[in-house]
Design an enzyme around this catalytic site. Sequence first.
Site, PDB file in Angstrom:
ATOM      1  N   SER A 187       0.850  -1.190   0.000  1.00 44.39           N
ATOM      2  CA  SER A 187       0.000   0.000   0.000  1.00 44.39           C
ATOM      3  C   SER A 187       0.884   1.237   0.000  1.00 44.39           C
ATOM      4  O   SER A 187       1.989   1.227   0.545  1.00 44.39           O
ATOM      5  CB  SER A 187      -0.916   0.001   1.228  1.00 44.39           C
ATOM      6  N   ASP A 188       0.393   2.276  -0.637  1.00 47.02           N
ATOM      7  CA  ASP A 188       1.120   3.542  -0.640  1.00 47.02           C
ATOM      8  C   ASP A 188       0.105   4.674  -0.703  1.00 47.02           C
ATOM      9  O   ASP A 188      -0.999   4.506  -1.226  1.00 47.02           O
ATOM     10  CB  ASP A 188       2.074   3.636  -1.832  1.00 47.02           C
ATOM     11  N   GLN A 189       0.502   5.814  -0.169  1.00 46.67           N
ATOM     12  CA  GLN A 189      -0.383   6.978  -0.158  1.00 46.67           C
ATOM     13  C   GLN A 189       0.375   8.200  -0.648  1.00 46.67           C
ATOM     14  O   GLN A 189       1.505   8.454  -0.223  1.00 46.67           O
ATOM     15  CB  GLN A 189      -0.894   7.221   1.257  1.00 46.67           C
TER      16      GLN A 189
END
Length: 191
Positions: A67-69
């Site tokens: 996951s990345d934001q």
Amino acid sequence: MKLVLASTSAYRRELLQRFGLPFEVARPDIDESPLPGETPQATAERLAVEKARAVAGQFEDALIIGSDQVAHMGDTRFGKPGTVERAVAQLQSMSGRTVVFHTALAVLNTRSGRVQLDAVPTEVRFRSLSSDEIVRYVNKERPLDCAGSAKSEGLGITLLDALAGDDPNALVGLPLIALARMLRNEGIALP
């Protein structure tokens, strides 16, 4: 089949624990710099997949969660500030404005090679903040490891006027609604 979180984020680990499934944590070692001309959503999606792939070689029969934001306001991106001064500067620039947080999620099945990918945007409208409010907040909560310098799951919620998105967990760093769907697609039983 093992479940592996390709992240050392305490926030993501805490969110994943809500499912009550055993999982391991592995540290992905990747360059998180955006590519030239890459949109914030495309950056988040690429990095989510790269994080999952970075640790996949360590696990033969596993579902790897990456996951990345990426937070942005127009052409300005907001990463993890790292220092009090940068956190204050980020919040000052976001005061009274709307910031979009793109949280991407990838689930890689190391047995089949299949990758599921989704991105969940969250619009965050910050209220007009005084310099004193910003400094008090940063000194109290120390949001130095959070993109955008505000922890919505904590005291940072007081800095906001509104949130709009499909999954409130996405803003914290792991879109659980999308993750539940992806895990069910891989045959994982969830209530």
